[in-house]
Design an enzyme around this catalytic site. Structure first.
Site, short mmCIF file in Angstrom:
data_model
loop_
_atom_site.label_atom_id
_atom_site.label_comp_id
_atom_site.label_asym_id
_atom_site.label_seq_id
_atom_site.Cartn_x
_atom_site.Cartn_y
_atom_site.Cartn_z
N ARG A 1 0.81 -1.21 0.00
CA ARG A 1 0.00 0.00 0.00
C ARG A 1 0.85 1.27 0.00
NH1 ARG A 1 -0.77 3.03 4.22
NH2 ARG A 1 0.04 1.39 5.58
N HIS B 1 12.37 0.87 22.45
CA HIS B 1 11.99 1.99 23.32
C HIS B 1 10.82 1.55 24.20
CE1 HIS B 1 10.65 6.23 24.22
NE2 HIS B 1 11.96 6.26 24.48
N ARG C 1 -13.67 -18.85 24.58
CA ARG C 1 -14.21 -17.61 24.02
C ARG C 1 -13.60 -16.37 24.66
NH1 ARG C 1 -20.67 -19.35 23.91
NH2 ARG C 1 -20.39 -21.25 22.66
N CYS D 1 -3.34 -3.60 12.72
CA CYS D 1 -2.35 -4.58 12.26
C CYS D 1 -2.37 -5.79 13.18
CB CYS D 1 -0.96 -3.96 12.23
SG CYS D 1 -0.77 -2.66 10.99
N ARG E 1 -2.21 -9.36 11.32
CA ARG E 1 -2.45 -9.53 9.89
C ARG E 1 -1.31 -8.97 9.05
NH1 ARG E 1 -3.32 -4.88 7.19
NH2 ARG E 1 -3.73 -3.09 8.54
N ALA F 1 7.03 3.32 7.06
CA ALA F 1 6.20 3.34 5.85
C ALA F 1 4.79 3.76 6.25
CB ALA F 1 6.18 1.97 5.20
#
Length: 266
Positions: free
Chosen positions: A24, A54, A130, A149, A169, A265
């Site tokens: 992306r 950090h 669960r 993410c 992901r 990025a």
């Protein structure tokens, strides 16, 4: 002493065997799909030693998530600016991690505090399958400054020990993953303390595990360094997981190699 290096091993695997892909941001990556790391939290705190992480930012970001906050103002009050690139002019990031963790909206107009729900289950139904917290709210992703993410995590109790598995992901192996490992390991310690449990494993599962093309030199430098022993974590006792402050979290014997800078990025 043999020092386990699961993160560095995966970093080397992605560097050597990753497939060239665009992304992306237009930067380009080397990528592998579906990888896993495991850490026994009872033998050390998994704070990467081949470069300095950090840790102050790790702690404050987690406390910020637990507040249910999504504005960088509180982070700025504590000298943390890791979310600035994605924030609006007013500091807002939309309904990101903390909002979903603490106030997931329901179709009836109510809100679910997933962290409190998970703690209740750990205390009353520790064998439940669960005990899950999700930040991936499909209906609200368009309003988020950045889709999650690290999207989904599950707790598991066995023999009085609490383990956590995270699904990430999108995994920026150089900049993001060391930070995420430390953050969720710390969260596991907190949840265990609040549930009267010992810590077990932290299991990190990555989807798209990638090294950006403009991080390759930094990765090579990091992998040239000799790993050192993991530090120890000490956590003060608090009545509620939402009462923790920065000073309650202490890491000792952390002896990392120097930090390595790299562009983010966006």
């Amino acid at each position: 002493m043999l020092i386990a290096t699961p993160y560095e091993d995966l970093l080397r695997l992605v560097l050597d065997c990753g497939v060239a892909k665009m992304d992306r941001t237009g930067t380009g990556t080397r990528s592998l799909f579906g990888q896993q790391l495991r850490y026994d939290l009872s033998v050390g705190f998994p704070l990467v030693t081949t470069k300095k992480v950090h840790f102050k930012s790790v702690v404050y970001e987690l406390l910020w998530f637990l507040r249910g906050d999504s504005n960088v103002a509180w982070l700025h009050e504590h000298g943390v600016n890791i979310w600035d690139e994605w924030a609006s002019s007013t500091g807002d990031l939309g309904p990101i991690y903390g909002v979903q963790w603490r106030s997931w909206p329901t179709s009836s107009g109510d809100y679910i505090d997933q962290i409190s729900t998970a703690l209740d289950l750990l205390r009353t139904e520790p064998d439940s399958r669960r005990i899950i917290v999700s930040a991936w709210n499909v209906g609200e992703i368009p309003q988020m400054a950045l889709p999650p993410c690290h999207a989904f995590f599950q707790f598991y109790v066995a023999q009085g020990r609490l383990s956590c598995q995270l699904y990430q992901r999108s995994a920026d192996m150089f900049l993001g993953v060391p930070f995420n490992i430390a953050s969720y390991a710390l969260l596991t310690h907190m949840m265990a303390a609040q549930s009267g449990l010992l810590v077990g494993e932290f299991v990190w599962t990555g989807g798209d595990c990638h090294i950006y093309d403009n991080h390759v030199e930094q990765v090579q430098l990091q992998l040239s360094r000799e790993p050192r022993a993991y530090p120890e974590l000490f956590l003060a006792q608090r009545d509620s997981i939402f009462d923790y402050v920065y000073e309650d979290v202490v890491v000792t014997n952390y002896d990392p190699h120097p930090a390595i800078k790299a562009p983010v990025a966006i």
